[in-house]
Design a protein around this motif. Structure first.
Motif, PDB file in Angstrom:
ATOM      1  N   ARG A   1      11.427   0.334   0.688  1.00  0.00           N
ATOM      2  CA  ARG A   1      10.169   0.269  -0.058  1.00  0.00           C
ATOM      3  C   ARG A   1       9.362   1.559   0.100  1.00  0.00           C
ATOM      4  O   ARG A   1       8.518   1.887  -0.736  1.00  0.00           O
ATOM      5  CB  ARG A   1       9.346  -0.933   0.400  1.00  0.00           C
ATOM      6  CG  ARG A   1       8.961  -0.902   1.869  1.00  0.00           C
ATOM      7  CD  ARG A   1       8.357  -2.244   2.304  1.00  0.00           C
ATOM      8  NE  ARG A   1       7.963  -2.263   3.702  1.00  0.00           N
ATOM      9  CZ  ARG A   1       8.796  -2.537   4.709  1.00  0.00           C
ATOM     10  NH1 ARG A   1      10.071  -2.783   4.461  1.00  0.00           N
ATOM     11  NH2 ARG A   1       8.365  -2.554   5.958  1.00  0.00           N
ATOM     12  N   PHE A   2       9.633   2.312   1.167  1.00  0.00           N
ATOM     13  CA  PHE A   2       8.910   3.558   1.426  1.00  0.00           C
ATOM     14  C   PHE A   2       9.190   4.611   0.351  1.00  0.00           C
ATOM     15  O   PHE A   2       8.367   5.504   0.129  1.00  0.00           O
ATOM     16  CB  PHE A   2       9.289   4.087   2.813  1.00  0.00           C
ATOM     17  CG  PHE A   2       9.035   3.098   3.904  1.00  0.00           C
ATOM     18  CD1 PHE A   2       7.755   2.877   4.370  1.00  0.00           C
ATOM     19  CD2 PHE A   2      10.086   2.359   4.451  1.00  0.00           C
ATOM     20  CE1 PHE A   2       7.507   1.943   5.377  1.00  0.00           C
ATOM     21  CE2 PHE A   2       9.856   1.430   5.453  1.00  0.00           C
ATOM     22  CZ  PHE A   2       8.566   1.207   5.912  1.00  0.00           C
ATOM     23  N   ILE A   3      10.339   4.514  -0.300  1.00  0.00           N
ATOM     24  CA  ILE A   3      10.648   5.445  -1.401  1.00  0.00           C
ATOM     25  C   ILE A   3       9.565   5.377  -2.462  1.00  0.00           C
ATOM     26  O   ILE A   3       9.036   6.402  -2.917  1.00  0.00           O
ATOM     27  CB  ILE A   3      12.023   5.116  -2.016  1.00  0.00           C
ATOM     28  CG1 ILE A   3      13.148   5.429  -1.037  1.00  0.00           C
ATOM     29  CG2 ILE A   3      12.226   5.868  -3.327  1.00  0.00           C
ATOM     30  CD1 ILE A   3      14.526   4.998  -1.529  1.00  0.00           C
ATOM     31  N   HIS A   4       9.237   4.168  -2.879  1.00  0.00           N
ATOM     32  CA  HIS A   4       8.236   3.989  -3.927  1.00  0.00           C
ATOM     33  C   HIS A   4       6.847   4.408  -3.440  1.00  0.00           C
ATOM     34  O   HIS A   4       6.078   5.024  -4.188  1.00  0.00           O
ATOM     35  CB  HIS A   4       8.225   2.533  -4.393  1.00  0.00           C
ATOM     36  CG  HIS A   4       9.569   2.034  -4.824  1.00  0.00           C
ATOM     37  ND1 HIS A   4      10.180   2.464  -5.986  1.00  0.00           N
ATOM     38  CD2 HIS A   4      10.427   1.160  -4.249  1.00  0.00           C
ATOM     39  CE1 HIS A   4      11.357   1.862  -6.109  1.00  0.00           C
ATOM     40  NE2 HIS A   4      11.528   1.070  -5.073  1.00  0.00           N
ATOM     41  N   ALA A   5       6.532   4.071  -2.202  1.00  0.00           N
ATOM     42  CA  ALA A   5       5.233   4.448  -1.645  1.00  0.00           C
ATOM     43  C   ALA A   5       5.052   5.957  -1.672  1.00  0.00           C
ATOM     44  O   ALA A   5       3.998   6.471  -2.068  1.00  0.00           O
ATOM     45  CB  ALA A   5       5.107   3.924  -0.217  1.00  0.00           C
ATOM     46  N   ALA A   6       6.082   6.693  -1.271  1.00  0.00           N
ATOM     47  CA  ALA A   6       5.991   8.157  -1.228  1.00  0.00           C
ATOM     48  C   ALA A   6       5.860   8.755  -2.618  1.00  0.00           C
ATOM     49  O   ALA A   6       5.115   9.720  -2.820  1.00  0.00           O
ATOM     50  CB  ALA A   6       7.224   8.732  -0.525  1.00  0.00           C
ATOM     51  N   VAL A   7       6.576   8.191  -3.577  1.00  0.00           N
ATOM     52  CA  VAL A   7       6.487   8.687  -4.957  1.00  0.00           C
ATOM     53  C   VAL A   7       5.081   8.489  -5.514  1.00  0.00           C
ATOM     54  O   VAL A   7       4.483   9.407  -6.087  1.00  0.00           O
ATOM     55  CB  VAL A   7       7.519   7.968  -5.851  1.00  0.00           C
ATOM     56  CG1 VAL A   7       7.178   8.159  -7.330  1.00  0.00           C
ATOM     57  CG2 VAL A   7       8.912   8.486  -5.582  1.00  0.00           C
TER      58      VAL A   7
ATOM     59  N   HIS B   1      14.947   2.802  -7.951  1.00  0.00           N
ATOM     60  CA  HIS B   1      16.015   3.295  -7.079  1.00  0.00           C
ATOM     61  C   HIS B   1      17.258   2.469  -7.361  1.00  0.00           C
ATOM     62  O   HIS B   1      17.204   1.238  -7.357  1.00  0.00           O
ATOM     63  CB  HIS B   1      15.618   3.169  -5.608  1.00  0.00           C
ATOM     64  CG  HIS B   1      16.724   3.508  -4.654  1.00  0.00           C
ATOM     65  ND1 HIS B   1      17.466   4.669  -4.761  1.00  0.00           N
ATOM     66  CD2 HIS B   1      17.234   2.828  -3.588  1.00  0.00           C
ATOM     67  CE1 HIS B   1      18.373   4.688  -3.799  1.00  0.00           C
ATOM     68  NE2 HIS B   1      18.256   3.589  -3.085  1.00  0.00           N
ATOM     69  N   HIS B   2      18.366   3.138  -7.653  1.00  0.00           N
ATOM     70  CA  HIS B   2      19.603   2.408  -7.953  1.00  0.00           C
ATOM     71  C   HIS B   2      20.813   3.199  -7.482  1.00  0.00           C
ATOM     72  O   HIS B   2      20.712   4.367  -7.103  1.00  0.00           O
ATOM     73  CB  HIS B   2      19.701   2.116  -9.455  1.00  0.00           C
ATOM     74  CG  HIS B   2      19.873   3.325 -10.319  1.00  0.00           C
ATOM     75  ND1 HIS B   2      21.069   4.000 -10.442  1.00  0.00           N
ATOM     76  CD2 HIS B   2      18.991   4.008 -11.112  1.00  0.00           C
ATOM     77  CE1 HIS B   2      20.933   5.027 -11.265  1.00  0.00           C
ATOM     78  NE2 HIS B   2      19.680   5.060 -11.682  1.00  0.00           N
TER      79      HIS B   2
ATOM     80  N   ASN C   1      14.325   4.641   5.158  1.00  0.00           N
ATOM     81  CA  ASN C   1      13.578   3.486   5.645  1.00  0.00           C
ATOM     82  C   ASN C   1      12.351   3.836   6.475  1.00  0.00           C
ATOM     83  O   ASN C   1      11.904   3.045   7.307  1.00  0.00           O
ATOM     84  CB  ASN C   1      14.504   2.551   6.439  1.00  0.00           C
ATOM     85  CG  ASN C   1      15.275   3.273   7.529  1.00  0.00           C
ATOM     86  OD1 ASN C   1      14.931   4.389   7.899  1.00  0.00           O
ATOM     87  ND2 ASN C   1      16.316   2.626   8.031  1.00  0.00           N
ATOM     88  N   ASP C   2      11.795   5.046   6.244  1.00  0.00           N
ATOM     89  CA  ASP C   2      10.500   5.375   6.823  1.00  0.00           C
ATOM     90  C   ASP C   2       9.802   6.394   5.923  1.00  0.00           C
ATOM     91  O   ASP C   2      10.416   6.999   5.052  1.00  0.00           O
ATOM     92  CB  ASP C   2      10.629   5.882   8.266  1.00  0.00           C
ATOM     93  CG  ASP C   2      11.425   7.185   8.402  1.00  0.00           C
ATOM     94  OD1 ASP C   2      11.189   8.127   7.611  1.00  0.00           O
ATOM     95  OD2 ASP C   2      12.293   7.261   9.289  1.00  0.00           O
TER      96      ASP C   2
ATOM     97  N   ASP D   1       0.842  -1.193   0.000  1.00  0.00           N
ATOM     98  CA  ASP D   1       0.000   0.000   0.000  1.00  0.00           C
ATOM     99  C   ASP D   1       0.881   1.248   0.000  1.00  0.00           C
ATOM    100  O   ASP D   1       2.113   1.148  -0.007  1.00  0.00           O
ATOM    101  CB  ASP D   1      -0.972  -0.002   1.191  1.00  0.00           C
ATOM    102  CG  ASP D   1      -0.281   0.048   2.556  1.00  0.00           C
ATOM    103  OD1 ASP D   1       0.865   0.555   2.643  1.00  0.00           O
ATOM    104  OD2 ASP D   1      -0.887  -0.406   3.544  1.00  0.00           O
ATOM    105  N   LEU D   2       0.258   2.414  -0.012  1.00  0.00           N
ATOM    106  CA  LEU D   2       1.016   3.656  -0.126  1.00  0.00           C
ATOM    107  C   LEU D   2       1.599   4.138   1.198  1.00  0.00           C
ATOM    108  O   LEU D   2       2.107   5.251   1.289  1.00  0.00           O
ATOM    109  CB  LEU D   2       0.156   4.748  -0.772  1.00  0.00           C
ATOM    110  CG  LEU D   2      -0.313   4.447  -2.204  1.00  0.00           C
ATOM    111  CD1 LEU D   2      -0.937   5.686  -2.837  1.00  0.00           C
ATOM    112  CD2 LEU D   2       0.807   3.898  -3.070  1.00  0.00           C
ATOM    113  N   ASP D   3       1.563   3.269   2.206  1.00  0.00           N
ATOM    114  CA  ASP D   3       2.333   3.479   3.426  1.00  0.00           C
ATOM    115  C   ASP D   3       3.599   2.625   3.405  1.00  0.00           C
ATOM    116  O   ASP D   3       4.386   2.646   4.360  1.00  0.00           O
ATOM    117  CB  ASP D   3       1.503   3.121   4.665  1.00  0.00           C
ATOM    118  CG  ASP D   3       0.402   4.135   4.932  1.00  0.00           C
ATOM    119  OD1 ASP D   3       0.655   5.344   4.719  1.00  0.00           O
ATOM    120  OD2 ASP D   3      -0.695   3.727   5.345  1.00  0.00           O
ATOM    121  N   GLY D   4       3.771   1.843   2.327  1.00  0.00           N
ATOM    122  CA  GLY D   4       4.923   0.964   2.217  1.00  0.00           C
ATOM    123  C   GLY D   4       4.744  -0.362   2.933  1.00  0.00           C
ATOM    124  O   GLY D   4       5.713  -1.110   3.111  1.00  0.00           O
ATOM    125  N   SER D   5       3.515  -0.672   3.328  1.00  0.00           N
ATOM    126  CA  SER D   5       3.244  -1.926   4.043  1.00  0.00           C
ATOM    127  C   SER D   5       2.736  -2.983   3.077  1.00  0.00           C
ATOM    128  O   SER D   5       1.962  -2.669   2.155  1.00  0.00           O
ATOM    129  CB  SER D   5       2.189  -1.711   5.138  1.00  0.00           C
ATOM    130  OG  SER D   5       2.633  -0.738   6.067  1.00  0.00           O
TER     131      SER D   5
END
Length: 241
Positions: free
Chosen positions: A80-86, A98-99, A145-146, A63-67
């Motif tokens: 994974r939170f990077i993608h959620a925030a984007v 991300h690389h 990581n958050d 989900d968009l909280d990265g969970s």
């Protein structure tokens, strides 16, 4: 009832990751995510695994909280939170990468700004923003990581398609998997070109007018590049066998 998996999209994500590995962009720590085509609040990302060994079964919904949507005992990427925030911040972003490519890393040190110098890099603009975690969060473990850090990173990205992370790597977004793979590869090639040009003399940036005229990578260019890179990936796999 089991969640329906976007099979074709997942296969494209696996292929795109393979391309990035084959083209020398992705290392052991990188990852690519894609937004679910039917549920904008869900994205697909692999469990924590070696990118070169990524398979469709490794992809999990988040989900968009990265969970993770479904309970899992698998190890997960801490970033994974990077993608959620984007995906939360930009509704036009349907894929993100991300690389830590070696080509990009020198421009993550803060001494030289990465900027467009060629037609295939024009989409990067006059200056690629550099996000420094220390500005707001002080000394960290250099991992996003958050969600608080990830949201701050996404705000620095803003409406652009690439942001560098000081001492860390790059975040690239796109309107499709093919688009984000195109941008990820050509950003690294632009970095290589700029670094080489700086070693031999002065560099002429693209003007704002040139950048505006070139604009977004054309669908035809993205499609041609995808066909080329998938062919190279197939050749590489055949050679291994």
């Amino acid at each position: 009832m089991a969640r329906q998996r976007p099979t074709e999209l997942i296969e494209h994500l696996v292929t795109g990751t393979g391309i990035l590995v084959n083209e020398g962009i992705m290392d052991v720590f990188g990852h690519v995510a894609v937004r679910d085509p039917d549920e904008a609040g869900i994205f697909w990302l692999a469990r924590a695994c070696a990118p070169a060994r990524l398979r469709a079964d490794d992809l999990l919904p988040f989900d968009l909280d990265g969970s993770p949507i479904d309970e899992t005992g698998d190890a997960l990427y801490s970033e994974r939170f990077i993608h959620a925030a984007v995906f939360r911040a930009d509704p036009t972003a349907t894929a993100s990468c991300h690389h830590h490519a070696a080509s990009i890393m020198p421009f993550c040190m803060g001494g030289q700004t990465l900027h467009a110098v060629s037609q295939t890099g024009a989409w990067m603009g006059c200056a690629v923003p550099l996000w420094d975690s220390r500005t707001k969060f002080g000394d960290t473990a250099m991992l996003v990581n958050d969600m608080e850090q990830a949201a701050d990173l996404a705000s620095t990205l803003a409406e652009q398609r690439i942001v560098l992370m000081r001492g860390h790597g790059a975040l690239v977004t796109g309107t499709s998997i093919q688009d984000v793979i195109f941008r990820s590869i050509h950003a690294c090639r632009e970095a290589d070109t700029l670094a080489a040009a700086l070693r031999i003399g002065s560099v002429t940036k693209l003007s704002e007018g040139e950048i505006k005229r070139v604009g977004t990578p054309s669908p035809a260019a993205v499609e041609r590049a995808w066909a080329h890179w998938t062919a190279r990936l197939e050749i590489a796999k055949a050679t291994e066998n």
